[in-house]
Design a protein around this motif. Structure first.
Motif, mmCIF file in Angstrom:
data_model
loop_
_atom_site.group_PDB
_atom_site.id
_atom_site.type_symbol
_atom_site.label_atom_id
_atom_site.label_comp_id
_atom_site.label_asym_id
_atom_site.label_seq_id
_atom_site.Cartn_x
_atom_site.Cartn_y
_atom_site.Cartn_z
ATOM 1 N N ARG A 294 77.346 10.381 41.440
ATOM 2 C CA ARG A 294 75.969 10.470 40.934
ATOM 3 C C ARG A 294 75.158 9.252 41.314
ATOM 4 N N ALA A 299 71.608 11.508 41.732
ATOM 5 C CA ALA A 299 71.361 12.849 41.196
ATOM 6 C C ALA A 299 71.735 12.889 39.718
ATOM 7 N N PHE A 301 72.310 15.891 37.998
ATOM 8 C CA PHE A 301 73.113 17.081 37.719
ATOM 9 C C PHE A 301 72.802 17.641 36.331
ATOM 10 N N TYR A 316 72.727 20.978 40.421
ATOM 11 C CA TYR A 316 71.599 20.049 40.517
ATOM 12 C C TYR A 316 70.451 20.558 39.652
ATOM 13 N N ASP A 318 66.675 20.953 40.155
ATOM 14 C CA ASP A 318 65.662 20.899 41.213
ATOM 15 C C ASP A 318 64.432 20.083 40.837
ATOM 16 N N ASP A 321 66.339 16.290 41.161
ATOM 17 C CA ASP A 321 67.397 15.902 42.099
ATOM 18 C C ASP A 321 67.089 16.335 43.534
ATOM 19 N N PRO A 323 69.377 17.427 46.420
ATOM 20 C CA PRO A 323 70.793 17.706 46.679
ATOM 21 C C PRO A 323 71.340 16.865 47.838
ATOM 22 N N ASP A 365 68.363 25.251 41.616
ATOM 23 C CA ASP A 365 69.443 24.422 41.070
ATOM 24 C C ASP A 365 70.794 24.713 41.737
#
Ligand SMILES: *[C@@H]1O[C@H](CO)[C@@H](O)[C@H](O)[C@H]1NC(C)=O
Ligand SMILES: *[C@@H]1O[C@H](CO)[C@@H](O)[C@H](O)[C@H]1NC(C)=O
Ligand SMILES: *[C@@H]1O[C@H](CO)[C@@H](O)[C@H](O)[C@H]1NC(C)=O
Ligand SMILES: *[C@@H]1O[C@H](CO)[C@@H](O)[C@H](O)[C@H]1NC(C)=O
Ligand SMILES: *[C@@H]1O[C@H](CO)[C@@H](O)[C@H](O)[C@H]1NC(C)=O
Ligand SMILES: *[C@@H]1O[C@H](CO)[C@@H](O)[C@H](O)[C@H]1NC(C)=O
Ligand SMILES: *[C@@H]1O[C@H](CO)[C@@H](O)[C@H](O)[C@H]1NC(C)=O
Ligand SMILES: *[C@@H]1O[C@H](CO)[C@@H](O)[C@H](O)[C@H]1NC(C)=O
Ligand SMILES: *[C@@H]1O[C@H](CO)[C@@H](O)[C@H](O)[C@H]1NC(C)=O
Ligand SMILES: *[C@@H]1O[C@H](CO)[C@@H](O)[C@H](O)[C@H]1NC(C)=O
Length: 558
Positions: A294, A299, A301, A316, A318, A321, A323, A365
């Protein structure tokens, strides 16, 4: 009796030429094996436009095709009937929805070859498996090989497997009835098999069928040298016996930079069990590995978990984050380094609709096909699942209590290698009958091989088959010495689990610390929890089910 390789080649060139003249003379060999049984792993077409991915085999007459997955420590082959017991997550399931989830449904009344299974024909599988109602029916393994009167258990309830092990299962445990039936009927010489899962990316360019080979392996799907290890006899913490030690996990960023998820003092290792049907690439201990992931990829998550095909992989969010666009390299103590390409690592969430049985691909996501776990028990190894076998090729050789791993060569090409009853590469096919080109009945009927017949090579080697077989075995000879020379290389004495993570198991479900030390309230995407896990399924929270395997993490609090 040591033949030099050019002499052996001579034998097979001779066989080759004789075969071309339709008069193949049996090669009397101390080491022979039937032609390996290759079975496709891919989308299996089910009735009513459904499909499911798995090992494609058919049961009964007329044939009912199912998508099977291998399963440990199950010994029987377990199928689901017209009630698939899809009562998971308190979601209403239709028969069609359940059929997709289970990889088919067996209609025993529709099969003319179904008989009763005699009680001494099969072992009893204990917990966690459900009670089963046994039938005997024809199992058509591939176009050339069938097992008549094969005992199979119809599951009588769901068994807490959730999306971890949802499908029809070929029991591959110590006392696998499937391997025993193939071996005792002479269809395989060695209790050995090879597996390549194939690829399951987002689009056709990144998707590929895999295969399961019984009685040998597929040399076309391997590259480089194999790394050999002993199957562990203690199956208590790793039901498959395939215990490996992960010594590094490396992020390969698109700009060429690498970063290790391991702490800088490289005294750490992760003991991992290869579970070939497990629905994610790996379970990854949160602290410090997933936490580092992470941090390096910035990210959150916060998208929670997937409840679909890649069950319990992290998602993820969206809205915040980006990806990850790089690859992940998994290094084992044996020396094997396997690189998982990004197109297999980050993929859209995919699940089958409980109502329609159709697959829904959700681009919002996306999932990272890793299940982040809080390590609650140092004796529970982490798991390497089926996507590991998208990048590594696995061969298990029970005759030698060994398993082999290679870097996989993702291809649909095939170059099958048979193992003999000692578990070494066979010198050639067994009992090749002399054949004249005018033989009116050179091939078996399309219904496969009758029970008790010597299947595989005896039948398959006729005519053109003989040329192919001789060629295969001849080519294999060239490689054998190399393989033998390399066998010692990968020997890894399964190191005792080092319990290196320094993980504190946190019981506080309301308020949990993430790796960075932030107290997080109410946003539990990665918070560690106790035995009970609340499962949210497409937006709904349902009553918790106790997992027999701990995912160890918790989804949205709702
Ligand atoms: C297999 O089926 C899934 C779901 O329908 C689909 O997304 C995928 O593209 C199919 N794969 C291949 C190789 O046909
Ligand atoms: C499949 O379709 C047939 C014919 O439309 C129907 O009779 C049957 O009930 C369907 N099966 C399932 C599981 O939906
Ligand atoms: C394996 O299963 C057979 C029945 O298929 C049974 O007779 C035998 O005792 C079992 N072996 C072991 C070691 O459990
Ligand atoms: C499968 O058979 C082996 C050997 O007999 C046994 O140890 C194991 O417990 C069996 N598996 C199950 C699920 O009962
Ligand atoms: C490469 O990308 C990573 C991740 O974005 C970044 O941390 C690193 O500094 C980059 N390296 C170079 C040389 O640009
Ligand atoms: C990054 O790792 C890959 C293999 O994982 C290796 O081939 C490559 O040379 C490494 N790059 C650097 C800059 O170390
Ligand atoms: C990391 O993500 C946060 C949003 O989650 C963003 O504000 C920040 O700029 C990102 N940092 C980097 C280095 O990309
Ligand atoms: C797709 O995923 C998003 C984020 O989890 C969710 O809000 C949405 O309902 C999903 N859509 C479908 C069709 O499943
Ligand atoms: C079945 O046997 C034929 C020859 O008899 C062979 O060409 C074919 O490849 C075999 N199929 C499989 C899946 O092994
Ligand atoms: C992750 O990043 C945060 C904030 O920069 C830091 O406090 C934390 O120690 C890092 N965690 C790990 C495991 O490196």
């Amino acid at each position: 009796m040591r033949l030099h390789i050019h002499q052996r080649r001579g034998v097979w060139q001779t066989a080759f030429h004789l075969a071309c003249h339709g008069a193949l003379v049996a090669h009397v060999s101390a080491s022979c094996a039937p032609y390996p049984i290759s079975v496709r792993i891919g989308n299996v077409t089910l009735p009513n436009q459904s499909n499911a991915r798995g090992i494609e085999m058919a049961v009964g007459s007329p044939k009912q095709r199912f998508a099977f997955l291998p399963q440990w420590p199950l010994n029987n082959t377990m199928i689901y009937g017209t009630s698939g017991f899809c009562e998971l997550w308190a979601t209403p399931w239709t028969e069609k929805g359940c059929m997709t989830f289970r990889g088919g449904e067996y209609d025993s009344f529709a099969s003319q070859t179904r008989t009763q299974a005699s009680a001494n024909a099969y072992p009893i599988d204990t917990r966690p498996y459900p009670a089963m109602n046994f039938v005997a029916d024809t199992l058509k393994v591939n176009e050339n090989v069938s097992l008549a009167g094969f005992p199979m258990g119809i599951a009588l309830n769901s068994w807490g497997e959730q999306g971890y092990h949802p499908q029809m299962s070929v029991g591959m445990g110590f006392n696998s009835t499937f391997l025993s039936a193939l071996q005792s009927s002479g269809k395989i010489a060695a209790r050995a098999w090879g597996m390549f899962w194939g690829r399951q990316g987002a689009n056709s360019n990144t998707q590929l069928d895999g295969s399961m080979v019984f009685g040998g392996y597929d040399k076309a799907k391997v590259t480089g040298q194999p790394f050999t290890q002993t199957l562990s006899s203690d199956r208590s913490s790793c039901a498959t016996g395939m215990l490996v030690t992960i010594t590094d996990l490396i992020l390969n960023f698109p700009n060429g930079t690498n970063a290790s998820l391991f702490p800088s003092a490289k005294s750490t290792s992760i003991s991992a069990c290869i579970v070939p049907d497990y629905p994610v690439l790996m379970t990854m201990p949160f602290n410090p590995f997933f936490s580092n992931f992470r941090n390096y990829t910035n990210a959150s998550f916060d998208g929670g978990r997937s409840f679909g095909l890649n069950f319990f992989s992290v998602r993820y969010d969206d809205s915040k984050d980006m990806p990850y666009r790089g690859d992940l390299t998994i290094k084992l103590q044996s020396g094997l380094a396997v690189r998982i390409p990004n197109d297999q690592l980050v993929i859209p969430d995919t699940y089958s609709d409980p109502q329609t049985g159709k697959w829904i691909v959700n681009a919002t996501d996306p999932t990272l096909i890793i299940n982040s776990i809080q390590d609650v028990n140092a004796n529970d190894p982490t798991q390497l699942g089926r996507q590991f076998l998208s990048a590594a090729y696995l061969m298990v050789n029970e005759e030698r209590s060994q398993f082999w791993l290679w870097v996989a060569n993702p291809t649909t090409m095939e170059d099958l290698v048979a193992l003999d009853s000692d578990g070494s590469e066979a010198d050639g096919p067994c009992r090749v009958p002399p054949v004249s080109p005018s033989d009116p009945n050179p091939t078996p009927s399309s219904n496969g091989v009758s029970p008790g017949a010597i299947a595989g090579i005896t039948v398959g080697v006729l005519g053109v088959g003989a040329v192919a077989a001789a060629w295969v075995f001849w080519r294999r000879r060239q490689k054998r010495n190399v393989v033998e020379a390399e066998q010692g290389l990968g020997q890894e004495t399964a190191a005792p689990f080092a319990a290196p993570f320094g993980v504190t198991y946190m019981k506080n479900q309301e308020r949990c610390e993430l790796g960075g030390g932030d107290a997080v309230e109410g946003n539990g995407a990665l918070q560690p929890v106790d035995m009970e896990v609340q499962v949210q399924e497409h937006g709904r929270i349902h009553s918790p089910q106790v997992y027999y395997e701990l995912p160890g993490t918790h989804n949205h609090p709702g």
